[in-house]
Design an enzyme around this catalytic site. Sequence first.
Site, PDB file in Angstrom:
ATOM      1  N   HIS A 190       0.843  -1.205   0.000  1.00 26.79           N
ATOM      2  CA  HIS A 190       0.000   0.000   0.000  1.00 26.79           C
ATOM      3  C   HIS A 190       0.875   1.251   0.000  1.00 26.79           C
ATOM      4  CE1 HIS A 190      -4.098  -1.626   1.623  1.00 26.79           C
ATOM      5  NE2 HIS A 190      -3.494  -2.525   0.861  1.00 26.79           N
ATOM      6  N   TYR A 223      -9.241  -7.223  10.203  1.00 25.69           N
ATOM      7  CA  TYR A 223      -8.598  -7.454   8.904  1.00 25.69           C
ATOM      8  C   TYR A 223      -7.098  -7.257   9.096  1.00 25.69           C
ATOM      9  CZ  TYR A 223      -8.737  -7.495   3.743  1.00 25.69           C
ATOM     10  OH  TYR A 223      -8.603  -7.821   2.416  1.00 25.69           O
ATOM     11  N   LYS A 233      -9.654 -12.011   9.847  1.00 27.60           N
ATOM     12  CA  LYS A 233      -9.201 -12.343   8.494  1.00 27.60           C
ATOM     13  C   LYS A 233      -7.753 -11.915   8.354  1.00 27.60           C
ATOM     14  CE  LYS A 233      -9.715 -10.705   3.752  1.00 27.60           C
ATOM     15  NZ  LYS A 233     -10.679 -10.407   2.686  1.00 27.60           N
ATOM     16  N   LYS A 277      -4.887 -11.156   5.457  1.00 26.55           N
ATOM     17  CA  LYS A 277      -4.562 -10.983   4.035  1.00 26.55           C
ATOM     18  C   LYS A 277      -3.277 -11.750   3.758  1.00 26.55           C
ATOM     19  CE  LYS A 277      -5.989  -8.577   1.044  1.00 26.55           C
ATOM     20  NZ  LYS A 277      -7.044  -9.083   0.136  1.00 26.55           N
ATOM     21  N   ASP A 280      -6.856 -15.018   3.036  1.00 35.88           N
ATOM     22  CA  ASP A 280      -7.153 -14.566   1.674  1.00 35.88           C
ATOM     23  C   ASP A 280      -5.862 -14.344   0.876  1.00 35.88           C
ATOM     24  OD1 ASP A 280      -8.007 -13.344  -0.645  1.00 35.88           O
ATOM     25  OD2 ASP A 280      -8.599 -11.459   0.313  1.00 35.88           O
ATOM     26  N   PRO A 281      -5.398 -15.355   0.143  1.00 35.85           N
ATOM     27  CA  PRO A 281      -4.159 -15.199  -0.628  1.00 35.85           C
ATOM     28  C   PRO A 281      -4.351 -14.485  -1.975  1.00 35.85           C
ATOM     29  CG  PRO A 281      -4.583 -17.514  -0.047  1.00 35.85           C
ATOM     30  CD  PRO A 281      -5.860 -16.755   0.119  1.00 35.85           C
ATOM     31  N   ASN A 282      -5.501 -13.916  -2.216  1.00 29.84           N
ATOM     32  CA  ASN A 282      -5.736 -13.121  -3.438  1.00 29.84           C
ATOM     33  C   ASN A 282      -5.387 -13.842  -4.740  1.00 29.84           C
ATOM     34  OD1 ASN A 282      -5.309 -10.096  -1.729  1.00 29.84           O
ATOM     35  ND2 ASN A 282      -6.979 -10.428  -3.167  1.00 29.84           N
ATOM     36  N   GLU A 301     -10.358 -17.751   1.295  1.00 30.25           N
ATOM     37  CA  GLU A 301     -10.839 -16.789   0.300  1.00 30.25           C
ATOM     38  C   GLU A 301      -9.883 -16.745  -0.892  1.00 30.25           C
ATOM     39  OE1 GLU A 301     -11.878 -13.041   2.095  1.00 30.25           O
ATOM     40  OE2 GLU A 301     -11.424 -11.934   0.269  1.00 30.25           O
ATOM     41  N   ASN A 325     -14.062 -12.698  -3.704  1.00 29.73           N
ATOM     42  CA  ASN A 325     -14.420 -11.388  -4.231  1.00 29.73           C
ATOM     43  C   ASN A 325     -13.666 -11.167  -5.535  1.00 29.73           C
ATOM     44  OD1 ASN A 325     -11.914 -10.867  -2.462  1.00 29.73           O
ATOM     45  ND2 ASN A 325     -12.052  -9.005  -3.688  1.00 29.73           N
ATOM     46  N   ASP A 342     -20.122  -6.448  -2.426  1.00 27.42           N
ATOM     47  CA  ASP A 342     -19.475  -5.128  -2.324  1.00 27.42           C
ATOM     48  C   ASP A 342     -20.345  -4.147  -3.105  1.00 27.42           C
ATOM     49  OD1 ASP A 342     -17.959  -2.813  -2.600  1.00 27.42           O
ATOM     50  OD2 ASP A 342     -16.061  -3.905  -2.717  1.00 27.42           O
ATOM     51  N   HIS A 345     -16.917  -7.648   1.128  1.00 26.40           N
ATOM     52  CA  HIS A 345     -15.540  -7.264   0.775  1.00 26.40           C
ATOM     53  C   HIS A 345     -15.294  -5.800   1.123  1.00 26.40           C
ATOM     54  CE1 HIS A 345     -12.930  -5.477  -2.485  1.00 26.40           C
ATOM     55  NE2 HIS A 345     -12.108  -6.365  -1.955  1.00 26.40           N
ATOM     56  N   SER A 346     -14.041  -5.458   1.303  1.00 24.73           N
ATOM     57  CA  SER A 346     -13.690  -4.068   1.623  1.00 24.73           C
ATOM     58  C   SER A 346     -12.393  -3.659   0.943  1.00 24.73           C
ATOM     59  CB  SER A 346     -13.548  -3.934   3.140  1.00 24.73           C
ATOM     60  OG  SER A 346     -12.601  -2.968   3.497  1.00 24.73           O
ATOM     61  N   ASN A 347     -12.301  -2.367   0.605  1.00 27.18           N
ATOM     62  CA  ASN A 347     -11.031  -1.714   0.256  1.00 27.18           C
ATOM     63  C   ASN A 347     -10.755  -0.668   1.335  1.00 27.18           C
ATOM     64  OD1 ASN A 347     -12.144  -1.999  -3.027  1.00 27.18           O
ATOM     65  ND2 ASN A 347     -10.155  -2.766  -2.413  1.00 27.18           N
TER      66      ASN A 347
END
Length: 426
Positions: free
Chosen positions: A25, A141, A196, A198, A227-229, A252, A275, A299, A326-328
Site C-alpha cells: 500500500h 482485517y 481475516k 490478508k 485470503d491469498p488473493n 478466500e 471477491n 461489495d 468485501h472491503s477496500n
Amino acid sequence: MRIVDLRAVPVAFADPPLRSAFGLHAPYALRTIVQVRSDEGLTGLGETYGGEVPLRDLEAARELVVGQDPFRLTRIEAAISGEEALEASQQRPWEGRLASPRRAFAAVEVACYDLIGKATGRPVADLLGGRFRERVPFAAYLFFKHAGIGGADGVGASSRAAREQDDYLAREALDPEGIVRQARDFVNTFGFRSIKLKGGVLDPEIEAEAVRAMRRELGPDVPLRLDPNGVWSIETSVQIGREIEDCLEYLEDPTEGRRGMAEVARQVQVPLATNMCTTAWTDIPETVELGSISILLTDHHLWGGLLATVKLAQLCRTFGWGVSMHSNSHLGISLMAMAHVAAAIPNLTYACDTHYPWQVDEVIQGGKVPIRDGYVEVTEAPGLGIELDEDALARLHEQYLRCGLTKRDDLIEMQKLEPGWQPVRW
Ligand SMILES: [Mg+2]
C-alpha cells in the site's frame, strides 16, 4: 424532489505500509466523496473508489443526474449506464461512455439513498426492505506490514511517529508472531470476534503457521479466514487448504479463476469464498455450474449499489451460498453504507470485512465511527446517520492534490522498497 447538483471530491488519507499479493500500500489511500444536493436544500453522501478514473466518471455522470428525481433510481441507473441514450439512438458508441457505469451509479445511488433518508426521516436500512439487525458484525482485517503509519511519515521504520508509537498501526508484522500480536491488538481495541488475514505475501507455509498460531493464541471459538488473493497454484491451495482446514471458517480466493477455484473446492473440506472470481452478475451462471465457491463477498461499490447488494444476497440464498462483504481502504461514509445494507440482509452469514481500523483520517463530523464488541451500530438517524465535516474534506482534498497519487499501484510502491520486485506465484 429534484437533484440540483452532484459534487465529487477526490481525497487522500494516510494508509500504513500494508502488504498484499500485488505489492505494498502507498502512504496514502485514495477515495472520492460524492455529494448529491436536492432542490429542498438537503445533501446526500456517497463514497467510492479514488483517483482519476472514478472522478472522471462521476463528472461525466453529473449532467445525467442533475434534474432527476432521487427516488427514481431505475431511471438514473439507465441514464448513467447509457441504456437510455442508446435506446433513443442519441448516442454513438464511442461517445459519452463511462469507464465503469456500474461503479459510478453505485456511488450516486448511495448518495440518493442518504438524501431520501434525510428527506423522509428514515435510516437507509429501512429503505432497503428494513433492518434485520440493529448492529452489524465486522471482522478484524490483519495484514503483513512494514513498520510505519503511512501518510507524511512514510513507509520506513525510521520515521519518528512510527518509532514513538507501539501499536498495530505502527508496528512491523512480517512473521506469525507479529500477526498474533496484531490480532490481539484488534481484539482488545475493537472487540472483533472474527479475524481475516490478508495472505499471498509470504511463503504459504509461513502464512499457514500464522493461522495456526492465531488459533493457539485465541482459542477455538474465534473464526479465522485467510485470503491469498488468487496467487496460489491449485496444488498449493489444496495442500495448504488441507493443512489448515480445521482452523479456518473459510479460505478466500486461494487460486485464480472460477475453474481453478472449482478444482480446489473439489479437493478440500474448507468452504471457499470469493471477491475475485465472481465479480459481476454475468459471472454467476458459470460459478454455479462449476461449483467454484460456497461464499460470496458482496461489495456495493462494485456490484451496482445498495439495492443490488440486497438482490445479490437473495441470489446467494437461491444457490445455497453464504454471504460476506468485501472491503477496500475506505472512510466512514462507506462504512455506514456497508453497515446499513448489511443490516437489511437477513442471510449475512459472516462478519463483514473492513479496512477501517487502518485509517486515522476521517471526513465525517465527530470523527471515526466507533466499532464496539466487533459491531457497528445502525442508529435510527435519517439516511446514513452521518454528516460531512467540510473542513476535514478540504484537508483531505488538499492532501490528494499534494500527494501526487492518481491511482492505486501496489507494484510501484513495493518496487520503491525492493527494486525489481515482482508478484510471486506460489
Ligand atoms: Mg479478497
